[in-house]
Write a protein that holds these residues in place. Sequence first.
Motif, PDB file in Angstrom:
ATOM      1  N   HIS A 147       0.793  -1.230   0.000  1.00 20.41           N
ATOM      2  CA  HIS A 147       0.000   0.000   0.000  1.00 20.41           C
ATOM      3  C   HIS A 147       0.821   1.273   0.000  1.00 20.41           C
ATOM      4  CE1 HIS A 147      -2.998  -3.048   0.936  1.00 20.41           C
ATOM      5  NE2 HIS A 147      -3.832  -2.225   0.360  1.00 20.41           N
ATOM      6  N   THR A 148       2.125   1.148  -0.272  1.00 18.14           N
ATOM      7  CA  THR A 148       2.964   2.361  -0.340  1.00 18.14           C
ATOM      8  C   THR A 148       2.637   3.193  -1.565  1.00 18.14           C
ATOM      9  OG1 THR A 148       4.684   1.288  -1.615  1.00 18.14           O
ATOM     10  CG2 THR A 148       4.881   1.171   0.748  1.00 18.14           C
ATOM     11  N   LEU A 149       2.013   2.569  -2.576  1.00 16.68           N
ATOM     12  CA  LEU A 149       1.709   3.295  -3.805  1.00 16.68           C
ATOM     13  C   LEU A 149       0.925   4.559  -3.499  1.00 16.68           C
ATOM     14  CD1 LEU A 149       1.634   3.460  -6.882  1.00 16.68           C
ATOM     15  CD2 LEU A 149      -0.363   1.975  -6.864  1.00 16.68           C
ATOM     16  N   LEU A 150      -0.127   4.417  -2.709  1.00 18.81           N
ATOM     17  CA  LEU A 150      -0.982   5.556  -2.383  1.00 18.81           C
ATOM     18  C   LEU A 150      -0.506   6.276  -1.133  1.00 18.81           C
ATOM     19  CD1 LEU A 150      -3.543   7.219  -2.852  1.00 18.81           C
ATOM     20  CD2 LEU A 150      -4.855   5.449  -1.691  1.00 18.81           C
ATOM     21  N   TYR A 151       0.043   5.539  -0.167  1.00 18.61           N
ATOM     22  CA  TYR A 151       0.250   6.123   1.159  1.00 18.61           C
ATOM     23  C   TYR A 151       1.701   6.379   1.532  1.00 18.61           C
ATOM     24  CZ  TYR A 151      -4.614   4.778   1.971  1.00 18.61           C
ATOM     25  OH  TYR A 151      -5.967   4.642   1.892  1.00 18.61           O
ATOM     26  N   GLY A 152       2.666   5.933   0.697  1.00 17.96           N
ATOM     27  CA  GLY A 152       4.063   6.140   1.039  1.00 17.96           C
ATOM     28  C   GLY A 152       4.593   5.076   1.978  1.00 17.96           C
ATOM     29  N   VAL A 153       5.914   5.102   2.197  1.00 16.61           N
ATOM     30  CA  VAL A 153       6.580   4.111   3.032  1.00 16.61           C
ATOM     31  C   VAL A 153       6.660   4.595   4.481  1.00 16.61           C
ATOM     32  CG1 VAL A 153       7.902   3.102   1.126  1.00 16.61           C
ATOM     33  CG2 VAL A 153       8.802   5.077   2.346  1.00 16.61           C
ATOM     34  N   THR A 154       7.400   3.866   5.319  1.00 19.07           N
ATOM     35  CA  THR A 154       7.431   4.167   6.751  1.00 19.07           C
ATOM     36  C   THR A 154       7.768   5.631   7.035  1.00 19.07           C
ATOM     37  OG1 THR A 154       8.045   1.877   7.204  1.00 19.07           O
ATOM     38  CG2 THR A 154       8.457   3.465   8.953  1.00 19.07           C
ATOM     39  N   THR A 155       8.735   6.182   6.302  1.00 20.31           N
ATOM     40  CA  THR A 155       9.167   7.560   6.595  1.00 20.31           C
ATOM     41  C   THR A 155       8.038   8.560   6.409  1.00 20.31           C
ATOM     42  OG1 THR A 155      10.983   9.141   6.274  1.00 20.31           O
ATOM     43  CG2 THR A 155      10.034   8.179   4.285  1.00 20.31           C
ATOM     44  N   ASN A 156       7.047   8.246   5.595  1.00 21.81           N
ATOM     45  CA  ASN A 156       5.913   9.147   5.399  1.00 21.81           C
ATOM     46  C   ASN A 156       4.905   9.067   6.548  1.00 21.81           C
ATOM     47  OD1 ASN A 156       6.475   7.997   2.224  1.00 21.81           O
ATOM     48  ND2 ASN A 156       6.617  10.168   2.645  1.00 21.81           N
ATOM     49  N   HIS A 157       5.143   8.164   7.492  1.00 19.15           N
ATOM     50  CA  HIS A 157       4.207   7.992   8.601  1.00 19.15           C
ATOM     51  C   HIS A 157       4.814   8.298   9.962  1.00 19.15           C
ATOM     52  CE1 HIS A 157       1.034   6.357   6.057  1.00 19.15           C
ATOM     53  NE2 HIS A 157       2.044   6.013   5.303  1.00 19.15           N
ATOM     54  N   VAL A 158       6.136   8.262  10.047  1.00 17.12           N
ATOM     55  CA  VAL A 158       6.797   8.522  11.328  1.00 17.12           C
ATOM     56  C   VAL A 158       6.975  10.033  11.515  1.00 17.12           C
ATOM     57  CG1 VAL A 158       8.916   8.207  12.639  1.00 17.12           C
ATOM     58  CG2 VAL A 158       7.986   6.313  11.305  1.00 17.12           C
ATOM     59  N   LEU A 159       6.495  10.542  12.641  1.00 15.02           N
ATOM     60  CA  LEU A 159       6.558  11.982  12.896  1.00 15.02           C
ATOM     61  C   LEU A 159       7.656  12.351  13.868  1.00 15.02           C
ATOM     62  CD1 LEU A 159       2.753  12.541  13.352  1.00 15.02           C
ATOM     63  CD2 LEU A 159       4.127  13.189  11.374  1.00 15.02           C
ATOM     64  N   GLY A 160       8.011  11.430  14.755  1.00 16.17           N
ATOM     65  CA  GLY A 160       9.000  11.759  15.767  1.00 16.17           C
ATOM     66  C   GLY A 160       9.600  10.488  16.333  1.00 16.17           C
ATOM     67  N   LEU A 161      10.785  10.631  16.920  1.00 14.42           N
ATOM     68  CA  LEU A 161      11.473   9.483  17.496  1.00 14.42           C
ATOM     69  C   LEU A 161      12.123   9.897  18.811  1.00 14.42           C
ATOM     70  CD1 LEU A 161      13.394   8.342  14.282  1.00 14.42           C
ATOM     71  CD2 LEU A 161      11.399   7.194  15.255  1.00 14.42           C
ATOM     72  N   GLU A 162      12.216   8.926  19.708  1.00 15.38           N
ATOM     73  CA  GLU A 162      13.126   9.082  20.849  1.00 15.38           C
ATOM     74  C   GLU A 162      14.295   8.173  20.537  1.00 15.38           C
ATOM     75  OE1 GLU A 162      12.126   8.769  25.422  1.00 15.38           O
ATOM     76  OE2 GLU A 162      12.666   6.814  24.610  1.00 15.38           O
ATOM     77  N   ILE A 163      15.508   8.713  20.655  1.00 17.90           N
ATOM     78  CA  ILE A 163      16.690   7.933  20.293  1.00 17.90           C
ATOM     79  C   ILE A 163      17.723   7.972  21.416  1.00 17.90           C
ATOM     80  CG2 ILE A 163      16.437   8.320  17.799  1.00 17.90           C
ATOM     81  CD1 ILE A 163      18.706  10.447  18.063  1.00 17.90           C
ATOM     82  N   VAL A 164      18.626   6.994  21.389  1.00 16.06           N
ATOM     83  CA  VAL A 164      19.799   7.009  22.258  1.00 16.06           C
ATOM     84  C   VAL A 164      21.015   7.228  21.356  1.00 16.06           C
ATOM     85  CG1 VAL A 164      21.243   5.643  23.814  1.00 16.06           C
ATOM     86  CG2 VAL A 164      18.756   5.530  24.009  1.00 16.06           C
ATOM     87  N   THR A 165      21.788   8.247  21.657  1.00 16.47           N
ATOM     88  CA  THR A 165      22.957   8.577  20.835  1.00 16.47           C
ATOM     89  C   THR A 165      24.151   7.727  21.246  1.00 16.47           C
ATOM     90  OG1 THR A 165      23.780  10.254  22.348  1.00 16.47           O
ATOM     91  CG2 THR A 165      22.168  10.974  20.696  1.00 16.47           C
ATOM     92  N   SER A 166      25.247   7.875  20.514  1.00 18.49           N
ATOM     93  CA  SER A 166      26.406   7.006  20.735  1.00 18.49           C
ATOM     94  C   SER A 166      27.063   7.216  22.098  1.00 18.49           C
ATOM     95  CB  SER A 166      27.431   7.199  19.620  1.00 18.49           C
ATOM     96  OG  SER A 166      27.861   8.548  19.589  1.00 18.49           O
ATOM     97  N   ASN A 167      26.816   8.355  22.732  1.00 13.27           N
ATOM     98  CA  ASN A 167      27.335   8.493  24.098  1.00 13.27           C
ATOM     99  C   ASN A 167      26.276   8.237  25.159  1.00 13.27           C
ATOM    100  OD1 ASN A 167      25.939  10.791  23.632  1.00 13.27           O
ATOM    101  ND2 ASN A 167      27.647  12.202  23.942  1.00 13.27           N
ATOM    102  N   GLY A 168      25.157   7.628  24.738  1.00 16.11           N
ATOM    103  CA  GLY A 168      24.147   7.204  25.710  1.00 16.11           C
ATOM    104  C   GLY A 168      23.167   8.276  26.128  1.00 16.11           C
ATOM    105  N   GLU A 169      23.137   9.381  25.378  1.00 10.35           N
ATOM    106  CA  GLU A 169      22.167  10.427  25.715  1.00 10.35           C
ATOM    107  C   GLU A 169      20.822  10.119  25.066  1.00 10.35           C
ATOM    108  OE1 GLU A 169      24.202  14.677  26.491  1.00 10.35           O
ATOM    109  OE2 GLU A 169      24.470  13.911  24.461  1.00 10.35           O
ATOM    110  N   VAL A 170      19.737  10.503  25.742  1.00  9.07           N
ATOM    111  CA  VAL A 170      18.393  10.309  25.195  1.00  9.07           C
ATOM    112  C   VAL A 170      17.940  11.621  24.554  1.00  9.07           C
ATOM    113  CG1 VAL A 170      15.999   9.738  25.732  1.00  9.07           C
ATOM    114  CG2 VAL A 170      17.883   8.591  26.960  1.00  9.07           C
ATOM    115  N   VAL A 171      17.578  11.549  23.280  1.00 14.16           N
ATOM    116  CA  VAL A 171      17.237  12.750  22.519  1.00 14.16           C
ATOM    117  C   VAL A 171      15.887  12.532  21.849  1.00 14.16           C
ATOM    118  CG1 VAL A 171      17.937  14.206  20.555  1.00 14.16           C
ATOM    119  CG2 VAL A 171      19.669  13.250  22.095  1.00 14.16           C
TER     120      VAL A 171
END
Lengths: 463, 463
Positions: A147-171
Amino acid sequence: MVRELSALLGERYVLHDPYDLMLYEYDASIDRSRPDIVVLPSSTEEVAGIVKIAARHRVPVVPRGAGTGLSGGAIPLYGGIVIAFARMNRILEVDYENMRAVVQPGLVNLHLSNALNPRGFYYVPDPSSQRSCTIGGNVGENAGGPHTLLYGVTTNHVLGLEIVTSNGEVVEVGGWTLDRPGYDLTGLITGSEGTLCVVTKIVTRIVHLPEEVKTMLAVFNSMDDASNTVSEIIASGMIPAAIEMMDQMILQAVEADMHAGYPLDAAAVLLLEAEGLREEVKDQTERIVAICQRNHARSVRIAANETERQLLWAGRKNAFGAVGRISPEFYVQDGVVPRTKLPYVLRRVSEICARYGLRVGNVFHAGDGNLHPLILFDSQVPGEVERVRQAGHEILAVCAEVGGSITGEHGVGVEKQEEMALIFSPVDLRVMQQVREAWNPEQLFNPGKLFPRPGRCAEVKQL
Amino acid sequence: MVRELSALLGERYVLHDPYDLMLYEYDASIDRSRPDIVVLPSSTEEVAGIVKIAARHRVPVVPRGAGTGLSGGAIPLYGGIVIAFARMNRILEVDYENMRAVVQPGLVNLHLSNALNPRGFYYVPDPSSQRSCTIGGNVGENAGGPHTLLYGVTTNHVLGLEIVTSNGEVVEVGGWTLDRPGYDLTGLITGSEGTLCVVTKIVTRIVHLPEEVKTMLAVFNSMDDASNTVSEIIASGMIPAAIEMMDQMILQAVEADMHAGYPLDAAAVLLLEAEGLREEVKDQTERIVAICQRNHARSVRIAANETERQLLWAGRKNAFGAVGRISPEFYVQDGVVPRTKLPYVLRRVSEICARYGLRVGNVFHAGDGNLHPLILFDSQVPGEVERVRQAGHEILAVCAEVGGSITGEHGVGVEKQEEMALIFSPVDLRVMQQVREAWNPEQLFNPGKLFPRPGRCAEVKQL
């Protein structure tokens, strides 16, 4: 390191017994490699702690969802710590009015839609592995689906992320609203295959279930007629929800396995889906049927009810599995080409595989020009694996040559690192790698992936 | 430097006379600053040459489209070289079958659609300034427009870019096909406000003109009824092409200027547009009218023909200009809030402006929750500018407080640097800046923009 990790997570969530580790040495690709330790954290804080411990010991960190990836993204190429997200699988928040959900990376893709369906909503990206793959893995690989034809792939649906960086910080990057200011780090991280950071939380769009869905199966006596139908539908201004193509080899495999009602003697079928408001779907379905008929479709069947619809889709979604019945092994490629080049590229795929003496079937997202040639092989036959890899490489070279891409949705991983050089210049790749160096200077996040490895060339890849 | 640049471009394309430079010291924002030199290159190679000269002399480089930006993006805050793209304004290639166009950054937004219309295509993002703004500027600011509700903003349409890096290298990112492997640098650069590289070529999607368009004007006696209508339309599962709201102050200004047929005594109007296949539009229009009526719309008018339609839109698209007739100056804010918070935030906007003794009008993309409060003022009145800035800051703080954002489409630029701290933590901002440092270590590309400046705080901003 095991002691430190056990103190953080509890002993039961730190695996280091060789027997336990075996389960984590492969995914759905061909490559394999064993981790030194597997950890199963339950919170962002634990993930940050793991990353800090790994950084102190200078040990690689490889995140893993369900291990359904097709390009080796979850393979710990240089050992180290695999972070398995099986315990971080919760839906943290759903806001139906503003159509957002916040989930943990280990949540199984389909479980999100299952939870939303009773309220009339769903999560759009639907890889064929959606019953087992995780949304965290989908974010890592920027997964697609029919269904990406009409709606796009994952990146078109993700609005925000919580991540851990390489020094262990939460961003936190991105957020609840669309198109936040500053650099689009959410988009940058989605599809970065675990090489920039570890994702610990995902804010995603959810959408209304369509009022009406109609699924059609159009049967053709030639691949060209089927390809021309796809081009004419798009040229008419319509964008159906999905346009999937399957060739004869796939039809026969699926039919033997599933009894989905596919014709065994057709050259190709198109699985087409229209969805939206009732009147819109009625109108679109009529137009699609007319275009199929104008392009010599032998028949067009419209699923009469939800059971028939599910059966048509089940055939498509289980096509890879069905091919497993007719061949000991298979290798699936994932090239993208401009839609107008489909007939030419499909002929080249047949020609290349014939030259190597290999059988090939095609099942793919035709509307997007996203090919999935499945090459059948048997690794017991001496030299066959190498011939498969060579044929795969030649197919991707054809995709690149017509202005396409070497992967549509399966990622680069270990599998297609060398092929990156087919579509990117050394300077293009250097500019990409500067981002990784800025964020992850020690390259402990999923090392050895995504970019060509120094000293290897794009021409030949050995097992 | 003038000599070196003249040798590269020819003397007539290197401006350094103070009188010539004056034209380049402002854009559509409040801030201004004069460049030292303005250059007008005609090719990518010339842009690369300019960047190399600037790097050798350690002088800032600021790209400029048409100077219609509302946040000061094209203002050369620390002088240096402004690259004006007026001569790089060509459509290089159009592929109708695969629905792609390749253009130079100086191309005026509307000129692309004008060129495509005869073949039945257009370029979607339509900022109100589309008659003059350039696609390069749109990429820099990730511009939106009324039709972003259904189709997304600029980043959803740009597939690839040719860029010049800080050491003058020419790099291609993204490309002809969707979702290429590697990091999504196209998405990263789109909206980076000229701080990472200079864009010299843009590959963009083009789409079919809809078969049918219906534009409606719904008139309400209360802002809450209008807001509830918006929520109910979205909750029903429809996504119209546009939902724009205008309040009484704006209606009166527009009507005095344009005679678009807006009612003078209404509290608010919604301008709604349905587009797509004929049957779909008919169905959607009927449903929208029913929802408006259920929410106490005084009347709903459907434009009977293209002339009436253009007149309804002309009122909306020229609203900012019309406000110029009733006030010596105005300041437009650009906050985003979750749609469900609209009634609350609109009340807070009125309350804040009343407290500062300022008149405010609202004209905005209601479907997206993207507010544009226009605060009227007169800089001749002592202290008024400072009150306006304070009120603007308080409005953005309310947007941030309800989980929204400080800008939807106008960018951060010089205007909202300090407000970045309202929605991003210091660590979040540091992770973003690492990307800039990796690509542009000397920070010669549009310096002093986008991020909070050291030593300034988010609380008070002076003129």
